[in-house]
Each structure stands twice: as structure tokens, then as C-alpha cells.
Design an enzyme around this catalytic site. Structure first.
Site, PDB file in Angstrom:
ATOM      1  CD  GLU A 184      -3.333  -1.006   1.931  1.00 16.48           C
ATOM      2  OE1 GLU A 184      -3.635   0.058   2.624  1.00 16.48           O
ATOM      3  OE2 GLU A 184      -4.207  -1.664   1.753  1.00 16.48           O
ATOM      4  CG  HIS A 230      -1.592  -4.103   8.375  1.00 20.51           C
ATOM      5  ND1 HIS A 230      -2.100  -5.301   7.823  1.00 20.51           N
ATOM      6  CD2 HIS A 230      -2.611  -3.219   8.042  1.00 20.51           C
ATOM      7  CE1 HIS A 230      -2.899  -5.151   6.920  1.00 20.51           C
ATOM      8  NE2 HIS A 230      -3.437  -3.729   7.142  1.00 20.51           N
TER       9      HIS A 230
END
Length: 530
Positions: free
Chosen positions: A275, A526
Site C-alpha cells: 500500500e 498493521h
């Protein structure tokens, strides 16, 4: 021979592409700021009047920039047909790691993966993460600081035979130490026995425990101010004690070692970041990481109509994959998933397969991917991943070469604890070993990787040290995303007598030691894995 750096066949095409992109950027930025003005994170408080005037200002600027963006689009879009699906940065001044390298049976390599959510600022805010550019700078500095930090060897005299711990290990907590005798010994502070070898000639045989001591205490500062630069000499006099790991363990049924660490290991050779969609954020990462990782693949993916002349598959974003390696990249190949669905169809997510050269005739294959979110298409994408990897390695394997690693990592967008997930039984897990799973649908009792977005900035998890509290099962239930129940059925989890784990969607397959890293706490949603 290493790859060429430019994504375009010649400088003229690259220049036209750059002109087109320069015309597009202002319009894109104004639209991004317009949306970001009314979408705030839980860490921010915006005044209604400020929001109102910001919306008006950026909307007017967006309308003014639209004609220039349209001209730029006419230049930019057709050139995507001749663009190679990645760019390659090669740092010529960086010394190669371990120039006296010799391949032995004990040779090891380090890898890491992390989803950074470096989307345009307005989109990242839907994940409760803002300030993409500042986060990119802080993330790059933290990774470089963790990997490039100096190490101090600590000698602990003990009659036990625990041996030497991993190079990324600090002093362990007493309850989770693999050797209670070693932790019962008191370690002297700085100025005492740190780095001392004067007591080697003793009656008892010493156990050499190598510990990592960061030479700056920058983590809390970076949480408050993501743009604060890292200074390797700052606070060097504060090395009163090593940073403690929350836990370290050894699986009873195999040889896998796992631990939680507040810093990235110093022995990382290749790191995959997902990402990294924003181009400016990618450049900030390159600036921070290139002194450590001299070979970087970025802007990975395809744009515009893919395949050409098929407007229904227009790609606004690249794959988000970003790979930084200490070793030269000899070959690389990217495939995007053609079976996209929903908002994932706007990005060219796929698989990047690379061949890295450790030294002449010593190579490794590093593969990274980011699967789509909709469940119905992920099994097909796993089929594609296995085929693409096999084809790439068959085409790029040379006789007499030593292949020293073959790793697959990335954000798979599914876990191994939710019920009725077809991907858990995929044949991929027969080709590559997942050290964190006990079997399909059954995780080992370790830490998971997907944080609950609404609670990212709470005190228990907003810093590298505090995030290590996730070793406590009660806190995991509060801050880790829970398993996804099957449609129309209540979730019964965990099984009797089993700990509550939560979702792990970030994978590194075919490794022997697992680290859950809390170094990027407060910056991403994350937990990185290495």
C-alpha cells in the site's frame, strides 16, 4: 546484469510522461485536500468554520486545475502502454553487506513485510490514518534506524547452556525466557559489564548472549512529531538498559522461533512494503532507506486501461508494492490480477517476483503480493500466484547457481482463524511453509497483525513499547481485529482451552524465525512481520 533504472525505453518518452504527470498532480492534490478537509481521524479535531472554508477553497482550486489535468491526462495515459511496470533505484555508493561473505550451511537471510497504508491522505483517513507524507518520512526513518543501529555484545556469565540468542534480541522478560537461569542473573547497567570481555576466564563456562541496544530513544518523539529526523548520536548517554522484548518462544512441534520486538532486526536483507500507492510517499521512503537498502523497486504496477483500449478496467493506482533489497535485482516481473472487484479494481494489485544476486552464482527468489479484499476471488488469485512464481523461476533459473532463498510474503487479506475460509486449504501452503499456522483454520498461539483502526491512538498501543502489551490476551481482544464469522452463523472462537489470537493477514512463508515488530506503532494499522 542488474536491471535498468528507468521504467521507460528512452529519455524522450520519460520526459513526456513527466510533463503529463506534472499537469495532473495539482488537480489530484486539490481533490485530495478537499476530501481530507471533512474526513478527520480520531487524533484530530477540526473546527466547523475551518472545515467550511477549506472545502470552498480546495473545490475552487480543483475546478481551476481541471483543464490542465485533462491536457496532462492526454499525454500521460497513452504512454502507459510502453511503461515497464516498475522503476528501479540503484544506489551505487552503498557498500555491499558482508563483502567477505562465504556461503555455508549456517548462512541465514532476513526478510520483512509491512502494510503501510500510504494512500492519498483523504483515502488513508478512512482507515483512521492521516498525514501520509509525514508518516512516510517517519516510517522510512524508523526502518532505517532499526536496521542500521549499532549493536553491543553483552556477556552474561551463567552455568546454563542457553547459547547465543538471535541478533535482534534484547533482554527477555522473565516469564517467557527460554532459559530461566540466564534471566535470573542481574545485568549491570551501562558502564558496567556491557561489552566487557574481562571476565571470560572464569570457573563456569559463560553463555554469550548478544543483545541489541538502540543508541537513541526516538520512538516516543516520532509518535508526537512524525517529521522529527532520526539522529544516531542523540541520547547515546541514555543506554542504561536494553529495551526489553515482551516475549520470545519456541514451538514445541517444530524448530520455529518467534518473538515480539520493538525494533526492526538488524539482519534484514529484503523488505516488502504494501500500500505504497502515493508517489511522493514512495520517494520519501527511498530517501530514508537507500543508505541501507541500495536496490529498490517502486511504483510497481500498471496504470490506465489494462489491457489497452479496454476502459472498463482503468487503473487509477499502482499495486502499492515496494521492495527494498541489500542485493542487486537481476530480474523482476510483475503481474496484476485481472479478476478485480469493487474498489480494489481501481488499483493494479498483483504479484512482483524478483531474482536477487547475493554474489556471483549465489541468488535468491523473493516474491511479494497483495491479494484483493473480496473473498470470492482470492482463491483464483492464489492459483495465479503459484503459476506466476513457477513460470518466473523456470525462466530465470540458471544451471550451477546456488538458490539460497525462495520466499513469498505480503498482505493476503485473509486469516487462518476465521471459519469457512477456502483459502486456508489452498495448495500454496503445501508449496510454501507458513510457520505461524498449525493447520488449515488453526493458528499457533502467537501475535496477529491486523489492528482495530478506531483504537490506533489509544495509550495501550500507540507506541512501540506499549504495543507489546498485546502479549496479554485481554488486550488482544480489545485491539486486534477478531475473526470474521461465517454468513448467518454465530462465531464460536476460540476453542476450549485455546488462547484468543485474532486476525493475521500479513504473511512471510518459508522462514525459520518469526518476529512481530511494534516499531511502527501509531503510524500504520498493521503489525509488521519479519
Amino acid at each position: 546484469m542488474a536491471l535498468r533504472t528507468s521504467a521507460f525505453p528512452n529519455w524522450f518518452v520519460a520526459a513526456i510522461h513527466a510533463i503529463g504527470w506534472v499537469l495532473i498532480v495539482p488537480c489530484f492534490w486539490f481533490l485530495d485536500r478537499f476530501i481530507a478537509s471533512w474526513k478527520s481521524t480520531t487524533l484530530e479535531k477540526s473546527l466547523p468554520l475551518e472545515v467550511f472554508f477549506s472545502l470552498i477553497l480546495f473545490f475552487i482550486l480543483f475546478l481551476i486545475a481541471c483543464p490542465f489535468a485533462f491536457i496532462g491526462f492526454l499525454l500521460w495515459a497513452p504512454l502507459q502502454a510502453c511503461r515497464r511496470p516498475f522503476s528501479y533505484h540503484r544506489e551505487t555508493k552503498i557498500p555491499e553487506k558482508e563483502s567477505n561473505f562465504k556461503l555455508t550451511e549456517k548462512t541465514s537471510f532476513g526478510f520483512a513485510t509491512a502494510n503501510l497504508c500510504l494512500l492519498p491522505d483523504s483515502v488513508a483517513r478512512f482507515n483512521n490514518l492521516g498525514h501520509t507524507q509525514r508518516r512516510a518520512t517517519a516510517i522510512g526513518q524508523r526502518i532505517a534506524h532499526g536496521v542500521h543501529r549499532p549493536q553491543i555484545r553483552i556477556i552474561v556469565e551463567s552455568p546454563s547452556s542457553c547459547g547465543t540468542l538471535s541478533p535482534s534480541v534484547s533482554i527477555l522478560s522473565e516469564g517467557s525466557s527460554p532459559c530461566p537461569e540466564a534471566t535470573s542473573k542481574q545485568i549491570a547497567p551501562a558502564g558496567g559489564t556491557y561489552g566487557s570481555t574481562d571476565n571470560h576466564n572464569t570457573v563456569t563456562k559463560p553463555a554469550n548472549v548478544e543483545a541489541v541496544i538502540p543508541n537513541s530513544d526516538m520512538d516516543d518523539q516520532l509518535i508526537d512529531s512524525p517529521t522529527t529526523p532520526l539522529n544516531s548520536n542523540q541520547n547515546s548517554n541514555q543506554q542504561d538498559r536494553p529495551r526489553a522484548l515482551l516475549s520470545r518462544g519456541h514451538s514445541s512441534d517444530d524448530n520455529i522461533i518467534w518473538e515480539m520486538s520493538s525494533l526492526f532486526p538488524t539482519n534484514l536483507d529484503v523488505i516488502c512494503l504494501e500500500e505504497v500507492f502515493d508517489k511522493r510517499a514512495a520517494q520519501k521512503l527511498i530517501t530514508a532507506l537507500k543508505p541501507v537498502f541500495g536496490h529498490i523497486l517502486y511504483d510497481v504496477g500498471v496504470y490506465a486501461c489494462q489491457p489497452p483500449c479496454k476502459c472498463s478496467t482503468f487503473k487509477f493506482f499502482n499495486s502499492g508494492l515496494f521492495v527494498a533489497s541489500r542485493f542487486p535485482v537481476l530480474q523482476a516481473q510483475f503481474h496484476f490480477f485481472p479478476n478485480s472487484r469493487g474498489e480494489d479494481a481501481l488499483a493494479a494489485k498483483g504479484l512482483l517476483a524478483t531474482k536477487n544476486e547475493r554474489q556471483k552464482d549465489v541468488v535468491g527468489f523473493f516474491n511479494c503480493t497483495h491479494l484483493h479484499a473480496p473473498e470470492v476471488i482470492r482463491c483464483i488469485q492464489l492459483d495465479m500466484v503459484t503459476k506466476w512464481i513457477a513460470d518466473f523461476q523456470a525462466a530465470n533459473t540458471v544451471p550451477d547457481e546456488d538458490v539460497v532463498f525462495d520466499v513469498l510474503c505480503g498482505d493476503f487479506n485473509f486469516d487462518n482463524c476465521s471459519p469457512d475460509t477456502l483459502e486456508q486449504n489452498h495448495s500454496l501452503f503445501e508449496m510454501y511453509i507458513d510457520p505461524c499456522r498449525a493447520g488449515p483454520g488453526k493458528e499457533k498461539p502467537w501475535v496477529s497483525t491486523l489492528l482495530e483502526q478506531p483504537t490506533l491512538y489509544e495509550e495501550d498501543v500507540n507506541s512501540p513499547d506499549s504495543l507489546q502489551t498485546l502479549g496479554d490476551e485481554k488486550l488482544r481482544k480489545q485491539y486486534i481485529s477478531p475473526p470474521v464469522p461465517a454468513a448467518g452463523q454465530p462465531l464460536v472462537y476460540p476453542e476450549n482451552g485455546q488462547p484468543w489470537i485474532g486476525r493475521r493477514i500479513d504473511y512471510i512463508l518459508e522462514i525459520e524465525e518469526v518476529h512481530f515488530i511494534t516499531h511502527l506503532a501509531g503510524l500504520i494499522d498493521h503489525i509488521p512481520v519479519s
